[in-house]
Design a protein around this motif. Structure first.
Motif, mmCIF file in Angstrom:
data_model
loop_
_atom_site.group_PDB
_atom_site.id
_atom_site.type_symbol
_atom_site.label_atom_id
_atom_site.label_comp_id
_atom_site.label_asym_id
_atom_site.label_seq_id
_atom_site.Cartn_x
_atom_site.Cartn_y
_atom_site.Cartn_z
ATOM 1 N N TRP A 135 -4.283 -10.279 -4.501
ATOM 2 C CA TRP A 135 -5.202 -9.361 -5.173
ATOM 3 C C TRP A 135 -4.467 -8.120 -5.659
ATOM 4 O O TRP A 135 -3.652 -7.552 -4.920
ATOM 5 N N VAL A 137 -5.353 -4.419 -6.192
ATOM 6 C CA VAL A 137 -6.416 -3.474 -5.865
ATOM 7 C C VAL A 137 -6.190 -2.207 -6.686
ATOM 8 O O VAL A 137 -5.147 -1.566 -6.583
ATOM 9 N N ILE A 168 -9.424 -6.362 -8.349
ATOM 10 C CA ILE A 168 -10.622 -5.592 -7.989
ATOM 11 C C ILE A 168 -10.365 -4.128 -8.330
ATOM 12 O O ILE A 168 -9.326 -3.576 -7.974
ATOM 13 N N ARG A 170 -11.919 -0.464 -7.871
ATOM 14 C CA ARG A 170 -12.911 0.217 -7.025
ATOM 15 C C ARG A 170 -13.252 1.597 -7.568
ATOM 16 O O ARG A 170 -12.371 2.401 -7.869
ATOM 17 N N ALA A 177 -17.645 -1.925 -7.635
ATOM 18 C CA ALA A 177 -16.319 -2.488 -7.852
ATOM 19 C C ALA A 177 -16.425 -3.524 -8.960
ATOM 20 O O ALA A 177 -17.417 -4.239 -9.069
ATOM 21 N N LEU A 179 -14.644 -6.879 -10.756
ATOM 22 C CA LEU A 179 -13.696 -7.972 -10.534
ATOM 23 C C LEU A 179 -13.389 -8.650 -11.860
ATOM 24 O O LEU A 179 -14.224 -8.656 -12.769
ATOM 25 N N GLY A 183 -11.294 -13.140 -9.635
ATOM 26 C CA GLY A 183 -11.829 -12.458 -8.454
ATOM 27 C C GLY A 183 -13.244 -12.924 -8.136
ATOM 28 O O GLY A 183 -13.593 -13.161 -6.974
ATOM 29 N N ALA A 187 -14.375 -14.829 -4.742
ATOM 30 C CA ALA A 187 -15.440 -14.253 -3.909
ATOM 31 C C ALA A 187 -16.597 -15.233 -3.735
ATOM 32 O O ALA A 187 -17.563 -14.955 -3.013
ATOM 33 N N GLN A 218 -20.051 -5.407 -2.820
ATOM 34 C CA GLN A 218 -18.590 -5.224 -2.909
ATOM 35 C C GLN A 218 -17.869 -5.942 -1.773
ATOM 36 O O GLN A 218 -16.731 -6.381 -1.925
ATOM 37 N N ALA A 221 -15.971 -9.279 -2.057
ATOM 38 C CA ALA A 221 -14.555 -9.288 -2.434
ATOM 39 C C ALA A 221 -13.704 -8.521 -1.424
ATOM 40 O O ALA A 221 -12.610 -8.954 -1.058
#
Ligand SMILES: [Zn+2]
Length: 596
Positions: A135, A137, A168, A170, A177, A179, A183, A187, A218, A221
């Motif tokens: 991922w 972030v 993701i 945020r 969030a 994606l 993603g 999820a 959220q 994920a």
């Protein structure tokens, strides 16, 4: 303190058995020609200060410092610059703050879609080691600030990037969030996936997920992200300390810690890299079967493992606080702040609103009166100070009630309770902070017009409550000892901006027209009170006020040099203050280019 009193202190601080008339031992460092703001009982301003063996041995005029200059003494001419006690942040989350500094950050900036994409692409391009399943972030996304106004943010914006990786993004506000499609797939979100309790999967007209997840959704994920590794934890605490040094923070409270965080800080301490006095509050959570007794026993176990004893010259770690949550947050759409009166709801239309009391006053407090009383008693007996999260006025009142009962007991008398946040307090409770000796720990930067304070908040609180949100000066005028806590990384770590807002109650000049003016009719706090909140008063909450928080002989040399004078510049300019030098226990831990 005058020169004569300072000389006396010096003599006392000199070598044991030396006659009082002997020449004083030379200082390690002397600062002269300064605007030395002491935060002593009179907020006095002095000219010179001397440090020996990590402690302040003299504060007074230039002439009085002269006899302390030996051959090896470093003499620093401040050229009139301001020297003041180091900042003490009484509530922050250094580990999540530090780890966000290491993430791909959008820096809370208002971005166009193209800018948003190119910033994230740059993060992807920089990280060549991560595989297709790792991922990315992205943090500190100013979702409400996307340009042009009202532009829809969907997975397609992220799918356009050159990567195989799930992404993701945020929001800085913490409520949503975004994606990319990979993603969304990881999820497990499909067309028929229901919204989780307390959350929302945003969908398009056809019913497909757009990639935007709100509140509890959220977690679908977030739960897939691996916990920080030991190395990542270490990097996060390193990054946090670096950010603190630069801002002038010399002591802090981690307001919700865990053993992994304390392990990282203990490692840095061992390596001689702990550059701030570190305090840690352990969570008391009575969910999952814990009793007040077992929760406090677990806290004491962690204290035994990580606490390094009383404050000494070199920075060390202390574990002598408990964190308790009484409620959530008063902001929409959570409404989890515990209120005395109901939140208002719109019983009219969007065009013709009619805001009336609804059915909800927020949740029942997370501690019942009985559980809170028992927990506080256990903590008092264990000499642990409670640091209680209270956002709504009911959470504040119930906490004050419990503390009042406790104050009547011998153990309860010595306790130093702090109530963090206090976004709304019933006016009848203002004087109780002083009367019960409870310190409100406030994030001063919240007292400004912002997406989460104007508009919506005004509607669902109603005009009376809206007029008293963020009651900083109201509590101060009722005699409360206000302490500061940034709550980083809920906002970027920017202590000087926070102090500016404490004085002005205005947003940053570039915040946008809708956030002009001050937040409500309340005045700001006087500048001296604002500085006291982030120095001596915060030191009090850490039981460190005898050693830090002011510049007085005998205290530790925790101090900072500023590039401009907090008291003489226009209030708006306080946000632009830069720290030129940070000293902790007599050791320079940060120095900017402008400082000689
Ligand atoms: Zn917090």
């Amino acid at each position: 303190m005058n020169r004569y009193a300072a000389a006396l202190t010096l003599a006392l601080a000199g070598q044991a058995g030396a006659p009082a008339s002997a020449a004083p031992a030379p200082a390690d460092t002397i600062y002269r020609n300064g605007y030395i703001y002491t935060v002593d009982a009179k907020d006095s301003v002095q000219q010179a200060l001397a440090v020996r063996a990590g402690r302040i041995v003299y504060v007074g005029d230039n002439a009085g410092a002269r006899p302390l200059a030996g051959k090896k003494t470093k003499v620093i001419d401040l050229h009139g610059r301001m020297l003041m006690p180091g900042l003490i942040d009484g509530h922050m989350h250094p580990q999540s703050g530090g780890s966000r500094l290491l993430n791909c950050s959008l820096d809370y900036e208002a971005l166009t879609v193209a800018q948003f994409q190119s910033r994230i692409q740059a993060c992807l391009d920089k990280d060549k080691k991560s595989g297709a399943d790792r991922w990315l972030v992205v943090v500190n996304w100013f979702q409400q600030g996307m340009l042009p106004d009202g532009v829809e943010t969907t997975a397609a914006m992220l799918d356009a990037l050159k990567t195989e990786r799930p992404i993701i993004v945020r929001s800085s506000f913490g409520h949503s969030a975004l994606l990319n499609t990979k993603g969304v797939q990881l999820a497990g979100i499909k067309r028929d996936t229901p919204d989780p309790a307390g959350g929302k999967i945003t969908r398009d007209a056809k019913g497909d997920a757009t990639g935007l997840l709100e509140d509890a959704a959220q977690d679908m994920a977030m739960n897939l992200l691996p916990p920080l590794t030991v190395a990542e934890n270490l990097a996060a605490s390193k990054a946090a300390l670096a950010a603190m040094r630069k801002q002038g923070i010399t002591s802090f409270l981690d307001a919700y810690t865990d053993p992994e965080t304390m392990t990282a800080f203990a490692d840095l301490h061992k390596q001689g890299k702990l550059t701030a006095r570190a305090h840690f509050a352990v969570l008391i959570d009575l969910d999952k079967g814990a009793t007040p007794q077992s929760a406090v026993a677990e806290l004491l176990k962690q204290q035994k493992q990580f606490d390094q004893g009383p404050t000494v010259v070199a920075p060390s770690m202390q574990v002598r606080h408990a964190k308790l949550f009484m409620d959530g947050v008063i902001s929409a759409p959570a409404f989890t702040g515990a209120m005395l009166e109901p939140y208002l709801v719109n019983k009219g239309t969007a065009d013709k609103p009619d805001w009336q009391p609804g059915a909800s006053t927020g949740p029942a407090s997370y501690f019942s009166p009985e559980a809170l009383k028992t927990t506080l008693t256990e903590l008092a007996n264990a000499r642990i100070d409670p640091h209680i999260h209270v956002d709504g006025d009911r959470a504040v009142r119930e906490s004050l009630d419990a503390i009042e009962a406790l104050r009547a007991t011998p153990a309860g008398k010595a306790m130093r309770p702090a109530l963090a946040h206090d976004e709304i307090v019933a006016p009848a409770d203002y004087p109780r902070f002083a009367k019960l000796d409870v310190t409100p720990v406030l994030s001063l930067q919240w007292g400004k017009p912002a997406p989460d304070t104007v508009g919506a908040l005004k509607d669902y609180m109603g005009p009376q409550r809206y007029a008293i949100v963020e009651p900083q000066a109201l509590l101060l005028n009722a005699g409360a000892r206000i302490a500061f806590g940034s709550d980083w990384p809920v906002d970027p770590l920017d202590e000087w901006f926070a102090l500016k807002v404490g004085v002005t109650r205005t947003a940053a000049p570039n915040a946008g027209k809708e956030y002009g003016g001050t937040l409500g009719p309340q005045p700001g706090m006087p500048r001296a009170a604002v500085l006291r909140a982030i120095t001596l008063n915060a030191a009090y909450t850490l039981r460190q006020e005898a050693l830090t928080g002011s510049l007085e002989p005998g205290k530790l040399a925790d101090m900072i040099v500023l590039d401009r004078n907090f008291f003489t510049i226009p209030a708006e300019d306080i946000a632009n203050i830069k720290v030129l030098q940070t000293m902790v226990g007599g050791k320079i831990v940060y120095q900017a280019k402008g400082m000689r």
